[in-house]
Motif scaffolding. Structure first.
Motif, PDB file in Angstrom:
ATOM      1  N   GLU A 179       0.823  -1.209   0.000  1.00 36.07           N
ATOM      2  CA  GLU A 179       0.000   0.000   0.000  1.00 36.07           C
ATOM      3  C   GLU A 179       0.856   1.258   0.000  1.00 36.07           C
ATOM      4  OE1 GLU A 179      -4.007  -1.298   2.367  1.00 36.07           O
ATOM      5  OE2 GLU A 179      -2.915   0.485   3.018  1.00 36.07           O
ATOM      6  N   ALA A 180       1.880   1.263   0.839  1.00 37.02           N
ATOM      7  CA  ALA A 180       2.756   2.433   0.935  1.00 37.02           C
ATOM      8  C   ALA A 180       3.481   2.661  -0.390  1.00 37.02           C
ATOM      9  CB  ALA A 180       3.765   2.253   2.063  1.00 37.02           C
ATOM     10  N   LEU A 181       3.858   1.578  -1.046  1.00 33.97           N
ATOM     11  CA  LEU A 181       4.544   1.672  -2.336  1.00 33.97           C
ATOM     12  C   LEU A 181       3.637   2.316  -3.374  1.00 33.97           C
ATOM     13  CD1 LEU A 181       7.239   0.628  -3.653  1.00 33.97           C
ATOM     14  CD2 LEU A 181       5.910  -1.304  -4.489  1.00 33.97           C
ATOM     15  N   VAL A 182       2.404   1.810  -3.437  1.00 33.45           N
ATOM     16  CA  VAL A 182       1.444   2.296  -4.432  1.00 33.45           C
ATOM     17  C   VAL A 182       1.078   3.752  -4.153  1.00 33.45           C
ATOM     18  CG1 VAL A 182      -0.922   2.017  -5.258  1.00 33.45           C
ATOM     19  CG2 VAL A 182       0.547   0.011  -5.006  1.00 33.45           C
ATOM     20  N   VAL A 183       0.779   4.041  -2.883  1.00 30.93           N
ATOM     21  CA  VAL A 183       0.393   5.406  -2.525  1.00 30.93           C
ATOM     22  C   VAL A 183       1.555   6.366  -2.762  1.00 30.93           C
ATOM     23  CG1 VAL A 183      -0.235   6.910  -0.596  1.00 30.93           C
ATOM     24  CG2 VAL A 183      -1.399   4.732  -0.921  1.00 30.93           C
ATOM     25  N   GLY A 184       2.749   5.944  -2.383  1.00 29.81           N
ATOM     26  CA  GLY A 184       3.927   6.797  -2.572  1.00 29.81           C
ATOM     27  C   GLY A 184       4.133   7.128  -4.036  1.00 29.81           C
ATOM     28  N   THR A 185       4.004   6.133  -4.889  1.00 30.51           N
ATOM     29  CA  THR A 185       4.164   6.350  -6.328  1.00 30.51           C
ATOM     30  C   THR A 185       3.179   7.390  -6.840  1.00 30.51           C
ATOM     31  OG1 THR A 185       4.963   4.127  -6.724  1.00 30.51           O
ATOM     32  CG2 THR A 185       3.912   5.224  -8.567  1.00 30.51           C
ATOM     33  N   VAL A 186       1.935   7.201  -6.456  1.00 29.41           N
ATOM     34  CA  VAL A 186       0.873   8.069  -6.954  1.00 29.41           C
ATOM     35  C   VAL A 186       1.005   9.476  -6.373  1.00 29.41           C
ATOM     36  CG1 VAL A 186      -1.620   8.436  -6.899  1.00 29.41           C
ATOM     37  CG2 VAL A 186      -0.707   6.151  -7.372  1.00 29.41           C
ATOM     38  N   VAL A 187       1.129   9.564  -5.048  1.00 25.42           N
ATOM     39  CA  VAL A 187       1.067  10.875  -4.392  1.00 25.42           C
ATOM     40  C   VAL A 187       2.333  11.690  -4.655  1.00 25.42           C
ATOM     41  CG1 VAL A 187       0.767  12.116  -2.225  1.00 25.42           C
ATOM     42  CG2 VAL A 187      -0.488  10.003  -2.628  1.00 25.42           C
ATOM     43  N   HIS A 188       3.491  11.069  -4.545  1.00 26.86           N
ATOM     44  CA  HIS A 188       4.709  11.841  -4.763  1.00 26.86           C
ATOM     45  C   HIS A 188       4.853  12.258  -6.226  1.00 26.86           C
ATOM     46  CE1 HIS A 188       6.082   9.969  -0.824  1.00 26.86           C
ATOM     47  NE2 HIS A 188       5.968  11.265  -0.614  1.00 26.86           N
TER      48      HIS A 188
ATOM     49  N   SER B 124      -4.888  29.748  -7.937  1.00 24.78           N
ATOM     50  CA  SER B 124      -4.279  28.722  -8.788  1.00 24.78           C
ATOM     51  C   SER B 124      -4.789  27.332  -8.395  1.00 24.78           C
ATOM     52  CB  SER B 124      -2.760  28.773  -8.639  1.00 24.78           C
ATOM     53  OG  SER B 124      -2.180  27.686  -9.325  1.00 24.78           O
ATOM     54  N   PRO B 125      -5.247  26.548  -9.370  1.00 25.27           N
ATOM     55  CA  PRO B 125      -5.734  25.199  -9.040  1.00 25.27           C
ATOM     56  C   PRO B 125      -4.642  24.314  -8.446  1.00 25.27           C
ATOM     57  CG  PRO B 125      -5.602  25.500 -11.433  1.00 25.27           C
ATOM     58  CD  PRO B 125      -5.332  26.836 -10.805  1.00 25.27           C
ATOM     59  N   ALA B 126      -3.390  24.705  -8.663  1.00 24.38           N
ATOM     60  CA  ALA B 126      -2.277  23.915  -8.123  1.00 24.38           C
ATOM     61  C   ALA B 126      -2.344  23.850  -6.596  1.00 24.38           C
ATOM     62  CB  ALA B 126      -0.952  24.527  -8.567  1.00 24.38           C
ATOM     63  N   ARG B 127      -2.873  24.885  -5.976  1.00 25.77           N
ATOM     64  CA  ARG B 127      -2.967  24.891  -4.510  1.00 25.77           C
ATOM     65  C   ARG B 127      -3.930  23.806  -4.018  1.00 25.77           C
ATOM     66  NH1 ARG B 127      -1.218  29.581  -1.658  1.00 25.77           N
ATOM     67  NH2 ARG B 127      -0.245  31.101  -3.052  1.00 25.77           N
ATOM     68  N   ASP B 128      -5.029  23.629  -4.737  1.00 28.30           N
ATOM     69  CA  ASP B 128      -5.965  22.557  -4.357  1.00 28.30           C
ATOM     70  C   ASP B 128      -5.355  21.180  -4.616  1.00 28.30           C
ATOM     71  OD1 ASP B 128      -7.992  24.093  -3.335  1.00 28.30           O
ATOM     72  OD2 ASP B 128      -9.151  24.172  -5.186  1.00 28.30           O
ATOM     73  N   GLU B 129      -4.604  21.064  -5.696  1.00 23.02           N
ATOM     74  CA  GLU B 129      -3.954  19.793  -5.983  1.00 23.02           C
ATOM     75  C   GLU B 129      -2.991  19.414  -4.871  1.00 23.02           C
ATOM     76  OE1 GLU B 129      -2.725  20.665 -10.282  1.00 23.02           O
ATOM     77  OE2 GLU B 129      -2.232  18.560  -9.938  1.00 23.02           O
ATOM     78  N   LEU B 130      -2.205  20.412  -4.446  1.00 21.64           N
ATOM     79  CA  LEU B 130      -1.246  20.160  -3.367  1.00 21.64           C
ATOM     80  C   LEU B 130      -1.991  19.789  -2.086  1.00 21.64           C
ATOM     81  CD1 LEU B 130       1.727  20.107  -2.578  1.00 21.64           C
ATOM     82  CD2 LEU B 130       1.592  22.546  -2.048  1.00 21.64           C
ATOM     83  N   ALA B 131      -3.103  20.484  -1.826  1.00 20.99           N
ATOM     84  CA  ALA B 131      -3.897  20.189  -0.630  1.00 20.99           C
ATOM     85  C   ALA B 131      -4.424  18.754  -0.676  1.00 20.99           C
ATOM     86  CB  ALA B 131      -5.063  21.176  -0.517  1.00 20.99           C
ATOM     87  N   GLN B 132      -4.877  18.343  -1.841  1.00 22.22           N
ATOM     88  CA  GLN B 132      -5.375  16.970  -2.008  1.00 22.22           C
ATOM     89  C   GLN B 132      -4.277  15.947  -1.692  1.00 22.22           C
ATOM     90  OE1 GLN B 132      -7.867  14.698  -2.058  1.00 22.22           O
ATOM     91  NE2 GLN B 132      -8.855  15.734  -3.778  1.00 22.22           N
ATOM     92  N   ALA B 133      -3.071  16.227  -2.183  1.00 23.76           N
ATOM     93  CA  ALA B 133      -1.947  15.316  -1.939  1.00 23.76           C
ATOM     94  C   ALA B 133      -1.584  15.291  -0.450  1.00 23.76           C
ATOM     95  CB  ALA B 133      -0.743  15.735  -2.779  1.00 23.76           C
ATOM     96  N   VAL B 134      -1.585  16.467   0.172  1.00 23.41           N
ATOM     97  CA  VAL B 134      -1.274  16.566   1.610  1.00 23.41           C
ATOM     98  C   VAL B 134      -2.298  15.775   2.427  1.00 23.41           C
ATOM     99  CG1 VAL B 134      -1.348  18.198   3.556  1.00 23.41           C
ATOM    100  CG2 VAL B 134       0.005  18.748   1.509  1.00 23.41           C
ATOM    101  N   LEU B 135      -3.565  15.941   2.064  1.00 29.00           N
ATOM    102  CA  LEU B 135      -4.658  15.234   2.732  1.00 29.00           C
ATOM    103  C   LEU B 135      -4.436  13.732   2.658  1.00 29.00           C
ATOM    104  CD1 LEU B 135      -7.460  15.828   3.991  1.00 29.00           C
ATOM    105  CD2 LEU B 135      -8.436  15.582   1.724  1.00 29.00           C
ATOM    106  N   THR B 136      -4.066  13.244   1.487  1.00 24.77           N
ATOM    107  CA  THR B 136      -3.870  11.801   1.297  1.00 24.77           C
ATOM    108  C   THR B 136      -2.660  11.308   2.094  1.00 24.77           C
ATOM    109  OG1 THR B 136      -4.890  11.964  -0.868  1.00 24.77           O
ATOM    110  CG2 THR B 136      -3.560  10.007  -0.442  1.00 24.77           C
ATOM    111  N   LEU B 137      -1.594  12.090   2.112  1.00 28.90           N
ATOM    112  CA  LEU B 137      -0.430  11.703   2.922  1.00 28.90           C
ATOM    113  C   LEU B 137      -0.836  11.570   4.392  1.00 28.90           C
ATOM    114  CD1 LEU B 137       2.405  13.898   1.320  1.00 28.90           C
ATOM    115  CD2 LEU B 137       2.181  11.409   1.175  1.00 28.90           C
ATOM    116  N   HIS B 138      -1.623  12.545   4.873  1.00 27.13           N
ATOM    117  CA  HIS B 138      -2.097  12.485   6.262  1.00 27.13           C
ATOM    118  C   HIS B 138      -2.866  11.200   6.520  1.00 27.13           C
ATOM    119  CE1 HIS B 138      -0.744  16.241   7.620  1.00 27.13           C
ATOM    120  NE2 HIS B 138      -1.580  17.000   6.933  1.00 27.13           N
ATOM    121  N   ARG B 139      -3.776  10.889   5.615  1.00 20.29           N
ATOM    122  CA  ARG B 139      -4.629   9.702   5.817  1.00 20.29           C
ATOM    123  C   ARG B 139      -3.799   8.432   5.947  1.00 20.29           C
ATOM    124  NH1 ARG B 139      -8.909  11.203   1.264  1.00 20.29           N
ATOM    125  NH2 ARG B 139     -10.127  12.713   2.426  1.00 20.29           N
ATOM    126  N   PHE B 140      -2.640   8.414   5.284  1.00 18.45           N
ATOM    127  CA  PHE B 140      -1.790   7.224   5.350  1.00 18.45           C
ATOM    128  C   PHE B 140      -0.694   7.346   6.403  1.00 18.45           C
ATOM    129  CE2 PHE B 140      -3.967   6.412   1.478  1.00 18.45           C
ATOM    130  CZ  PHE B 140      -4.001   5.041   1.379  1.00 18.45           C
TER     131      PHE B 140
END
Lengths: 215, 215
Positions: A179-188, B124-140
């Protein structure tokens, strides 16, 4: 927990959860009566992964199904799971007519990969993507040489080698690691892309001297 | 030249050219008789740009129309044309319910941008994209701090500052400069993304010790 509690805990609306169940993305709960099913930690984790692939990776439902099947296949090596995720993330390239121009671009792309000393499968869709980019640079008279593209390769190599490999959990379960591998690939990947566009916007504001409010 | 010659010169099939004409992506040729129109260098250039946006940027026809309108609008600053291209490239983010979790992620994303000292428009829509990525990192439970994301920001800044700004043609026409800006944004973004996936595949082959043929 019941489906309503799963919805609250995951933040995913009940109709969406039912849709994932129908589409086979989420395994069925344990049926405790004719109208009631119990869901557990595993469903919560799976919903989290689906959301990441959907919201950050922008994968289609079909692509998510493939990635999840790879995650669940315990006989599949980590390397192959990553390959499945990469395949799902890669935009479909239509090489167009198998003409001389395309063949030359693909050869150049293969030459670039070889020059970098990277182990990339001959059938990896990334090679066609790189060929498509090289072809387009040629059409615009922009440089597509090893020298011109090396900064991108080096940046990629550094981020993967110095940063991303460290975020892989060690010593956990296979499921956690995958999961971490897949999420890391996508999110980073998304973060790098969005950071580059932001850096461009910022450089553009500086170079072209337009105030940030003129948009 | 006639449409058949334009097709040969551009590599774009005649039905596709006719489709672009109908969709307003390509300006009409000069009508020389009831059944014949003449096309010129300008059409060839425009086809080249459409292909790049389509094949490398994977933009929709509607998004391409917007970008081309910006390219053609001579009153629009380079900065705003780039912004239009960025907007077209950014995946649509659906922030979901405007809840506390989202607001916090967006605040963190804004904090990251401020910390980097970048001039990025508040809309800039990039700010929402970054927020989405940050949110997902938090969840994991993955780190989304300035420290964790700085390597991506620095890589992006370096590539844009040391490499991409140089590929902009100096002293040419506005049209040439704008085209190069748009193409550079799209193509170099794709190259960085594909290089990162290749670097990952290569590192994965090394770390997980799977031979490259096991795919």
């Amino acid at each position: 927990m019941r489906i309503s509690q799963l919805s609250t805990a995951s933040g995913v609306p009940i109709p969406t959860i039912k849709y994932y169940l129908r589409e086979g993305l989420l395994p069925a709960g344990e049926q405790t009566s004719a109208t009631r099913a119990e869901y557990g930690e595993r469903h919560l984790r799976r919903l989290r992964l689906i959301r990441a692939l959907l919201e950050v990776g922008h994968l289609s439902i079909a692509a998510i199904r493939e990635v999840l099947a790879a995650v669940d296949d315990e006989g599949m090596s980590m390397h192959r799971v990553l390959g499945t995720a990469h395949y799902a993330l890669a935009p479909r390239i239509e090489p167009g007519p198998d003409d001389e121009e395309w063949r030359r671009a693909r050869q150049e792309a293969d030459g670039l990969v070889a020059g970098l000393g990277w182990q990339v499968d001959a059938r990896s869709p990334a090679r066609d993507e790189l060929a498509q980019a090289v072809l387009t640079l040629h059409r615009f008279g922009l440089p597509a040489t090893v020298q011109a593209l090396r900064p991108y390769a080096e940046a990629a190599e550094r981020l993967v080698g110095e940063h991303e490999i460290r975020t892989l959990p060690r010593g956990g379960s296979r499921e956690e690691a995958v999961e971490a591998l897949v999420v890391g690939t996508v999110v980073h990947g998304r973060i790098l892309d969005v950071m580059r566009r932001m850096a461009q916007e910022s450089a553009s504001a500086r170079v072209f001297g337009t105030p940030a409010t003129d948009r």
